[in-house]
Design a protein around this motif. Sequence first.
Motif, PDB file in Angstrom:
ATOM      1  N   PRO A  44       2.945  -7.464   2.739  1.00 23.05           N
ATOM      2  CA  PRO A  44       3.039  -5.990   2.689  1.00 23.05           C
ATOM      3  C   PRO A  44       1.705  -5.245   2.847  1.00 23.05           C
ATOM      4  CG  PRO A  44       4.419  -6.960   1.003  1.00 23.05           C
ATOM      5  CD  PRO A  44       3.611  -8.087   1.566  1.00 23.05           C
ATOM      6  N   THR A  45       0.578  -5.895   2.622  1.00 27.85           N
ATOM      7  CA  THR A  45      -0.692  -5.193   2.816  1.00 27.85           C
ATOM      8  C   THR A  45      -1.042  -5.042   4.293  1.00 27.85           C
ATOM      9  OG1 THR A  45      -2.132  -7.158   2.851  1.00 27.85           O
ATOM     10  CG2 THR A  45      -1.592  -6.238   0.673  1.00 27.85           C
ATOM     11  N   LEU A  46      -0.531  -5.918   5.128  1.00 25.58           N
ATOM     12  CA  LEU A  46      -0.907  -6.032   6.557  1.00 25.58           C
ATOM     13  C   LEU A  46      -2.401  -6.302   6.736  1.00 25.58           C
ATOM     14  CD1 LEU A  46       1.195  -3.275   8.408  1.00 25.58           C
ATOM     15  CD2 LEU A  46       1.791  -5.659   7.978  1.00 25.58           C
ATOM     16  N   LEU A  47      -3.029  -6.854   5.729  1.00 26.21           N
ATOM     17  CA  LEU A  47      -4.482  -7.070   5.814  1.00 26.21           C
ATOM     18  C   LEU A  47      -4.839  -8.536   6.023  1.00 26.21           C
ATOM     19  CD1 LEU A  47      -5.721  -4.495   3.145  1.00 26.21           C
ATOM     20  CD2 LEU A  47      -5.487  -4.217   5.620  1.00 26.21           C
ATOM     21  N   GLU A  92      -8.886  -3.948  11.827  1.00 31.70           N
ATOM     22  CA  GLU A  92      -9.251  -2.515  11.780  1.00 31.70           C
ATOM     23  C   GLU A  92      -8.031  -1.637  11.998  1.00 31.70           C
ATOM     24  OE1 GLU A  92     -12.464  -1.121  14.348  1.00 31.70           O
ATOM     25  OE2 GLU A  92     -13.515  -2.984  13.836  1.00 31.70           O
ATOM     26  N   GLU A  93      -7.223  -1.973  13.012  1.00 28.43           N
ATOM     27  CA  GLU A  93      -6.029  -1.152  13.262  1.00 28.43           C
ATOM     28  C   GLU A  93      -5.020  -1.302  12.123  1.00 28.43           C
ATOM     29  OE1 GLU A  93      -4.037  -1.537  17.097  1.00 28.43           O
ATOM     30  OE2 GLU A  93      -2.530  -0.060  16.461  1.00 28.43           O
ATOM     31  N   CYS A  94      -4.882  -2.529  11.613  1.00 30.34           N
ATOM     32  CA  CYS A  94      -3.928  -2.746  10.512  1.00 30.34           C
ATOM     33  C   CYS A  94      -4.279  -1.906   9.289  1.00 30.34           C
ATOM     34  CB  CYS A  94      -3.870  -4.224  10.141  1.00 30.34           C
ATOM     35  SG  CYS A  94      -2.936  -5.226  11.313  1.00 30.34           S
ATOM     36  N   ARG A  95      -5.565  -1.700   9.059  1.00 30.31           N
ATOM     37  CA  ARG A  95      -5.995  -0.890   7.899  1.00 30.31           C
ATOM     38  C   ARG A  95      -5.487   0.543   7.970  1.00 30.31           C
ATOM     39  NH1 ARG A  95      -9.830  -3.854   5.164  1.00 30.31           N
ATOM     40  NH2 ARG A  95     -11.321  -4.983   6.471  1.00 30.31           N
ATOM     41  N   THR A  96      -5.182   1.020   9.165  1.00 34.07           N
ATOM     42  CA  THR A  96      -4.735   2.416   9.322  1.00 34.07           C
ATOM     43  C   THR A  96      -3.227   2.569   9.112  1.00 34.07           C
ATOM     44  OG1 THR A  96      -4.211   2.249  11.699  1.00 34.07           O
ATOM     45  CG2 THR A  96      -6.518   2.735  11.110  1.00 34.07           C
ATOM     46  N   LEU A  97      -2.504   1.466   8.919  1.00 33.93           N
ATOM     47  CA  LEU A  97      -1.035   1.531   8.946  1.00 33.93           C
ATOM     48  C   LEU A  97      -0.410   1.801   7.579  1.00 33.93           C
ATOM     49  CD1 LEU A  97      -0.252  -1.402  11.411  1.00 33.93           C
ATOM     50  CD2 LEU A  97      -0.403   1.040  11.910  1.00 33.93           C
ATOM     51  N   GLY A  98      -1.172   1.658   6.515  1.00 31.23           N
ATOM     52  CA  GLY A  98      -0.625   1.917   5.179  1.00 31.23           C
ATOM     53  C   GLY A  98       0.359   0.859   4.709  1.00 31.23           C
ATOM     54  N   GLY A  99       0.212  -0.368   5.170  1.00 30.63           N
ATOM     55  CA  GLY A  99       1.078  -1.459   4.718  1.00 30.63           C
ATOM     56  C   GLY A  99       2.465  -1.411   5.347  1.00 30.63           C
TER      57      GLY A  99
END
Length: 179
Positions: free
Chosen positions: A31-34, A53-60
């Motif tokens: 769920p974190t997508l990190l 970097e892009e995953c950090r912008t998705l909000g999980g």
Amino acid sequence: MQVTINQSRLELVEGDVTAQDTEAIVNAANPTLLGGGGVDGAIHRAAGPQLLEECRTLGGCQTGDAKITKGYRLKAKHVVHTVGPVYRRDGERAVELLASAYRRSLEVTSENNVRSVSFPSISTGAYGYPMEEAAAIALQTAINYLESHTDIELVRFVLFGRRTYQVYEKALKEILAHD
Ligand code: AR6
């Protein structure tokens, strides 16, 4: 093994999902997508640091949902990140959550005009879903989707190792025999 559903192709291959040349590949994320281990770690390593970097912008991403990013250094132009259920934690909801992870991944694929997509076997590693049950759910969900949507031309399941491939092959034959 491959079968035709409507005008689309459903394929089973043994291999590594990160190496596929379909327009999109699916990531079995958390769920974190990190990032994480298993397929998730392999995809992030192959795609390079811009993916994180892009995953950090998705909000999980919630369990059973899916979100899309670019593929960066992968052959695939897109990565669809989905989160499958944790088998022991999610109990009787696990079946529906696993089907939802596949269905939402296919919906996100369609919405982005992507015509070919490769899946790993979601939830059957760290998340502990028994392979036989997961294979039946994965394949039935993909078949149902392709029976009612014609825009995705190829859905490929990329099974890691001979045993996983054989489990999926048996499950697909059983589904086809009951149709
Ligand atoms: N290509 C295709 N399949 C693979 C590959 C690969 N390169 N590597 C492993 N598999 P898992 P999950 C298979 O654990 O159970 C991560 O830490 C593997 O043999 O990757 O959904 C995430 O961040 C297994 O059958 O995913 C989450 O925290 C299947 O892929 C968590 O693991 C799935 O194993 C997700 O767990």
